[in-house]
Scaffold this motif. Structure first.
Motif, PDB file in Angstrom:
ATOM      1  N   TYR A 256       0.852  -1.191   0.000  1.00 15.65           N
ATOM      2  CA  TYR A 256       0.000   0.000   0.000  1.00 15.65           C
ATOM      3  C   TYR A 256       0.887   1.240   0.000  1.00 15.65           C
ATOM      4  CZ  TYR A 256       0.764   0.918   5.033  1.00 15.65           C
ATOM      5  OH  TYR A 256       1.312   1.217   6.255  1.00 15.65           O
ATOM      6  N   SER A 257       0.297   2.361  -0.419  1.00 13.76           N
ATOM      7  CA  SER A 257       1.033   3.622  -0.488  1.00 13.76           C
ATOM      8  C   SER A 257       0.689   4.462   0.735  1.00 13.76           C
ATOM      9  CB  SER A 257       0.671   4.377  -1.774  1.00 13.76           C
ATOM     10  OG  SER A 257       1.269   5.656  -1.787  1.00 13.76           O
ATOM     11  N   LEU A 258       1.684   4.728   1.587  1.00 12.63           N
ATOM     12  CA  LEU A 258       1.514   5.562   2.774  1.00 12.63           C
ATOM     13  C   LEU A 258       1.972   6.968   2.432  1.00 12.63           C
ATOM     14  CD1 LEU A 258       0.856   5.908   5.794  1.00 12.63           C
ATOM     15  CD2 LEU A 258       3.196   5.171   6.294  1.00 12.63           C
ATOM     16  N   ARG A 259       1.016   7.810   1.983  1.00 16.14           N
ATOM     17  CA  ARG A 259       1.311   9.174   1.575  1.00 16.14           C
ATOM     18  C   ARG A 259       2.488   9.237   0.594  1.00 16.14           C
ATOM     19  NH1 ARG A 259       0.125   9.489   7.008  1.00 16.14           N
ATOM     20  NH2 ARG A 259       2.312   9.586   7.640  1.00 16.14           N
ATOM     21  N   TYR A 285      -2.269   3.831  10.425  1.00 21.44           N
ATOM     22  CA  TYR A 285      -0.979   4.446  10.099  1.00 21.44           C
ATOM     23  C   TYR A 285      -1.164   5.624   9.140  1.00 21.44           C
ATOM     24  CZ  TYR A 285       1.432   0.351  12.089  1.00 21.44           C
ATOM     25  OH  TYR A 285       1.896  -0.632  12.929  1.00 21.44           O
ATOM     26  N   THR A 286      -2.076   5.480   8.172  1.00 17.19           N
ATOM     27  CA  THR A 286      -2.269   6.556   7.187  1.00 17.19           C
ATOM     28  C   THR A 286      -2.844   7.804   7.829  1.00 17.19           C
ATOM     29  OG1 THR A 286      -4.542   5.958   6.560  1.00 17.19           O
ATOM     30  CG2 THR A 286      -2.749   4.777   5.459  1.00 17.19           C
ATOM     31  N   ASP A 291       2.023   2.803  16.793  1.00 16.70           N
ATOM     32  CA  ASP A 291       1.672   1.548  17.458  1.00 16.70           C
ATOM     33  C   ASP A 291       1.205   1.785  18.887  1.00 16.70           C
ATOM     34  OD1 ASP A 291       2.164  -0.089  15.297  1.00 16.70           O
ATOM     35  OD2 ASP A 291       4.276  -0.389  15.785  1.00 16.70           O
ATOM     36  N   ASP A 292       1.774   2.786  19.546  1.00 18.39           N
ATOM     37  CA  ASP A 292       1.368   3.081  20.920  1.00 18.39           C
ATOM     38  C   ASP A 292      -0.067   3.599  20.999  1.00 18.39           C
ATOM     39  OD1 ASP A 292       3.829   2.346  21.876  1.00 18.39           O
ATOM     40  OD2 ASP A 292       4.650   4.375  21.868  1.00 18.39           O
ATOM     41  N   GLN A 293      -0.585   4.086  19.875  1.00 15.25           N
ATOM     42  CA  GLN A 293      -1.943   4.631  19.855  1.00 15.25           C
ATOM     43  C   GLN A 293      -2.970   3.631  19.310  1.00 15.25           C
ATOM     44  OE1 GLN A 293      -0.472   7.920  17.479  1.00 15.25           O
ATOM     45  NE2 GLN A 293      -1.064   9.365  19.076  1.00 15.25           N
ATOM     46  N   ILE A 294      -2.508   2.413  19.060  1.00 12.16           N
ATOM     47  CA  ILE A 294      -3.377   1.331  18.575  1.00 12.16           C
ATOM     48  C   ILE A 294      -3.296   0.191  19.580  1.00 12.16           C
ATOM     49  CG2 ILE A 294      -3.909  -0.220  16.663  1.00 12.16           C
ATOM     50  CD1 ILE A 294      -2.191   1.667  14.880  1.00 12.16           C
ATOM     51  N   ARG A 295      -4.364  -0.030  20.333  1.00 14.28           N
ATOM     52  CA  ARG A 295      -4.324  -1.031  21.411  1.00 14.28           C
ATOM     53  C   ARG A 295      -5.355  -2.121  21.163  1.00 14.28           C
ATOM     54  NH1 ARG A 295      -4.774   3.630  24.359  1.00 14.28           N
ATOM     55  NH2 ARG A 295      -6.741   2.934  25.283  1.00 14.28           N
ATOM     56  N   TRP A 296      -4.896  -3.368  21.264  1.00 15.33           N
ATOM     57  CA  TRP A 296      -5.745  -4.546  21.068  1.00 15.33           C
ATOM     58  C   TRP A 296      -5.936  -5.244  22.404  1.00 15.33           C
ATOM     59  CZ3 TRP A 296      -8.878  -7.625  18.366  1.00 15.33           C
ATOM     60  CH2 TRP A 296      -8.920  -8.993  18.677  1.00 15.33           C
ATOM     61  N   ALA A 373       0.214  13.650  10.821  1.00 14.93           N
ATOM     62  CA  ALA A 373      -0.485  13.866  12.084  1.00 14.93           C
ATOM     63  C   ALA A 373       0.075  15.073  12.794  1.00 14.93           C
ATOM     64  CB  ALA A 373      -0.348  12.640  12.976  1.00 14.93           C
ATOM     65  N   GLY A 374      -0.758  15.749  13.571  1.00 18.30           N
ATOM     66  CA  GLY A 374      -0.302  16.873  14.368  1.00 18.30           C
ATOM     67  C   GLY A 374       0.249  16.380  15.681  1.00 18.30           C
ATOM     68  N   ALA A 375       0.145  17.211  16.688  1.00 23.43           N
ATOM     69  CA  ALA A 375       0.682  16.889  18.003  1.00 23.43           C
ATOM     70  C   ALA A 375      -0.257  15.931  18.717  1.00 23.43           C
ATOM     71  CB  ALA A 375       0.857  18.159  18.805  1.00 23.43           C
ATOM     72  N   THR A 376      -0.012  14.632  18.574  1.00 26.91           N
ATOM     73  CA  THR A 376      -0.865  13.610  19.172  1.00 26.91           C
ATOM     74  C   THR A 376      -0.167  13.084  20.407  1.00 26.91           C
ATOM     75  OG1 THR A 376       0.133  11.946  17.741  1.00 26.91           O
ATOM     76  CG2 THR A 376      -1.875  12.995  16.955  1.00 26.91           C
ATOM     77  N   GLY A 377      -0.406  13.707  21.511  1.00 25.06           N
ATOM     78  CA  GLY A 377       0.226  13.283  22.747  1.00 25.06           C
ATOM     79  C   GLY A 377       0.046  14.368  23.795  1.00 25.06           C
ATOM     80  N   LYS A 378       0.705  14.203  24.916  1.00 29.85           N
ATOM     81  CA  LYS A 378       0.600  15.220  25.957  1.00 29.85           C
ATOM     82  C   LYS A 378       1.836  15.165  26.845  1.00 29.85           C
ATOM     83  CE  LYS A 378      -1.999  12.352  29.248  1.00 29.85           C
ATOM     84  NZ  LYS A 378      -3.220  12.285  30.085  1.00 29.85           N
ATOM     85  N   VAL A 379       2.014  16.224  27.622  1.00 30.65           N
ATOM     86  CA  VAL A 379       3.102  16.308  28.587  1.00 30.65           C
ATOM     87  C   VAL A 379       2.495  16.286  29.981  1.00 30.65           C
ATOM     88  CG1 VAL A 379       4.980  17.729  29.476  1.00 30.65           C
ATOM     89  CG2 VAL A 379       4.588  17.586  27.026  1.00 30.65           C
TER      90      VAL A 379
END
Length: 576
Positions: A256-259, A285-286, A291-296, A373-379
């Motif tokens: 697949y093409s990722l951007r 991913y696209t 991976d840390d934001q995808i939880r199974w 993606a933008g700033a996806t996280g926190k401090v």
């Protein structure tokens, strides 16, 4: 067969010993950074008549309790010098208070720390003294943090904290990508522009900046006498540009093409009941998820949780209900597992994150809408509020949780009473912020420190720390340090801070009494009173002792007809 190669084996071992073991003995390996002193900042830029605190971190395996002696050497002490140091507050570092004088120039301070095992280490600090804290004007200018930062734009902010009765003719900013040129102000080659707003809050909006680039900026003001004053130098990093390139999945292909970049999946999209099923992980991913934001979760029912910024999506295998930030949405198809991957027609998930999934009716699904993606996280801080007394300090630790991205820069802005200084040390995805309250801070002073954290991709995060100042013994003398550990036949300085409302010009007399002058006493020059506003600097001299000894020196200061006393404990170690 073995006997035939035995002489060769012995010869090889001898060559190995000569080539590797002998050089290791004769030419020891140079110490790594962990085996050396480290500075919280390798160089500092100060204004004239300014004070900055610098930390010297000890080598691995050493603590401040192992220190035998601390020394420093200044190339030119007419420019800057060490006013004080502290080797008791922290286990792993010594803090030095650097004072600058009226002369604008550069110098180097070499710190030398000797430990009880006779190991000696040194490190150099480059000090540049410029007109940053007032320059040739009596006006006081403050550079505040940049805001509204994009890929090619940002807003610079500043304020005049004290005009000292002078009319302000102009205010603005110097800015550019070269820190030295910016800090040179009118003597440098950095760009400058006048700002909008007023003296309490002026700003400058910049555009046509380069993406993912670090810029430096410094506020300035020109008074009625055409004298110029400068604030400190701050920095910001523009964001990475947003990619308009779509991501494309092809039916039956595990590529697949990722951007625009070809990637490999472990399961290919497939058709079922006239619907095209895509693997959720690779679609995520696209949309910029890691991976840390995808939880199974393998628990029943099996769930997949996707988190990006403030958006959280939960999918249950076999259920057509999708949850977005706790609100359920009914899909027309349920997720299923294919080759150990969760798959479903992806339009619902793409829409939840602000993307669009388009099926061409034949083989391809195209995902567009967000680019990178933008700033996806926190401090987060280990403590979101602290209370300190005047002259005290504390360290808080901030941690960036952003999919493994590390911190590239930490800036800060102080709102409220400007009675604290901040020293930042960055280590991977964490930073230590040492907050020190001014000695002349008042009971009840409060401020909010906003830390602006930039990650390695240029994303920006903010977190706030509340600082309160509690009542101190404002009507008494105070010492810095409050207790001294020193070698015999040595000397060091102690600062005696005066009660609130007094300065050295109010001092009528100073005297002291050591309960054991054979251990230590004070050698004080009264002519130095006027050198410091709110404290007396006294030189403590230790004697040649036989075995470790201690004594107490009672210091008495007469001010405006009142008498103030304070005890200084001196511990002298026999090293001679």
């Amino acid at each position: 067969m073995i006997n035939r190669f035995k002489p060769a084996l012995i010869a090889f071992m001898l060559v190995f010993a000569v080539a590797f073991l002998v050089p290791a003995v004769l030419f020891p390996v140079k110490a790594t950074a962990a085996d050396s002193l480290r500075l919280s900042q390798s160089s500092i830029t100060m204004g004239t008549d300014d004070t900055v605190t610098v930390s010297v971190y000890l080598p691995d395996g050493y603590e401040t309790g192992d220190i035998d002696d601390v020394n420093w050497d200044v190339d030119d002490d007419n420019i800057a010098d060490v006013a004080d140091y502290d080797d008791t507050t922290y286990d792993n570092r010594v803090t030095f208070e650097i004072e600058s004088y009226d002369e604008e120039d550069e110098t180097t301070i070499t710190f030398t720390i000797t430990f009880e095992d006779d190991e000696e280490y040194d490190i150099e600090l480059d000090v540049s003294v410029e007109g940053g804290s007032g320059g040739s004007s009596d006006v006081e200018v403050q550079t505040n943090s940049a805001t509204d930062i994009g890929a090619d734009y940002a807003t610079l902010n500043g304020e005049i904290t004290d005009d000292n009765g002078l009319d302000i003719e102009e205010f603005g900013f110097y800015y550019g990508t070269d820190k030295d040129e910016v800090s040179d102000g009118e003597d440098g080659d950095a760009d400058s522009k006048e700002a909008r707003g007023d003296e309490d809050d002026f700003y400058l909006k910049l555009d046509d900046l380069d993406e993912n680039e670090t810029y430096y900026f410094m506020a300035y003001a020109i008074d009625e006498d055409d004298d110029i004053a400068y604030g400190s130098v701050k920095s910001f990093t523009t964001k990475k540009g947003v990619s308009a390139t779509p991501s494309i999945f092809t039916l039956g292909s595990n590529l697949y093409s990722l951007r625009g970049s070809t990637q490999v999946m472990d399961v290919a999209p497939y058709a079922k009941n006239n619907r095209t099923y895509l693997p959720v992980r690779y679609v995520a991913y696209t949309m910029g998820l890691t991976d840390d934001q995808i939880r199974w979760s393998p628990l029943v029912p099996n769930t997949v949780t996707l988190t990006n910024g403030t958006t959280t999506v939960i999918l249950n295998i076999g259920s057509p209900i999708m949850y977005k930030n706790g609100t359920h949405m009914m899909m027309d198809v349920a997720p299923e597992v294919s080759k150990y991957r969760t798959c479903l027609p992806i339009a619902w998930v793409a829409q939840a994150f602000g993307y669009t999934a388009t099926w061409d009716g034949a083989l391809k699904v195209t995902i567009t809408g967000g680019g990178t993606a933008g700033a996806t996280g926190k401090v987060t801080l280990d403590d979101d509020s602290i209370t300190l007394e005047p002259g005290d300090d504390d360290t808080v630790t901030g941690t960036l949780n952003a999919g493994g991205r590390e911190i590239s820069d930490v800036d800060y802005d102080i709102d409220g009473d400007k009675v604290v200084s901040v020293d930042i040390d960055i280590n991977g995805d964490e930073f230590d912020a040492t907050i020190e309250v001014d000695n002349d801070a008042d009971n009840g002073d409060e401020c909010t420190i906003t830390f602006i954290v930039t990650d390695e991709d240029g994303n920006e995060y903010k977190v706030e720390l509340e600082v309160s100042v509690e009542e101190d013994s404002n009507d008494e003398l105070s010492l810095s340090p409050s207790e001294i550990d020193m070698d015999d036949d040595d000397s060091t300085y102690v600062k005696v801070y005066l009660p609130d409302g007094y300065d050295t010009g109010d001092v009528e007399d100073v005297y002291w009494d050591s309960d054991d002058t054979d251990v230590a006493d004070i050698d004080y020059d009264e002519d130095s009173w006027e050198d410091y506003d709110d404290y007396l600097r006294m030189n403590v001299i230790s004697e040649d002792v036989d075995g470790d000894e201690s004594c107490t020196i009672t210091i008495t200061v007469e001010i405006d007809g009142d008498t103030y006393e304070i005890d200084l404990k001196v511990n002298v170690e026999d090293v001679n």
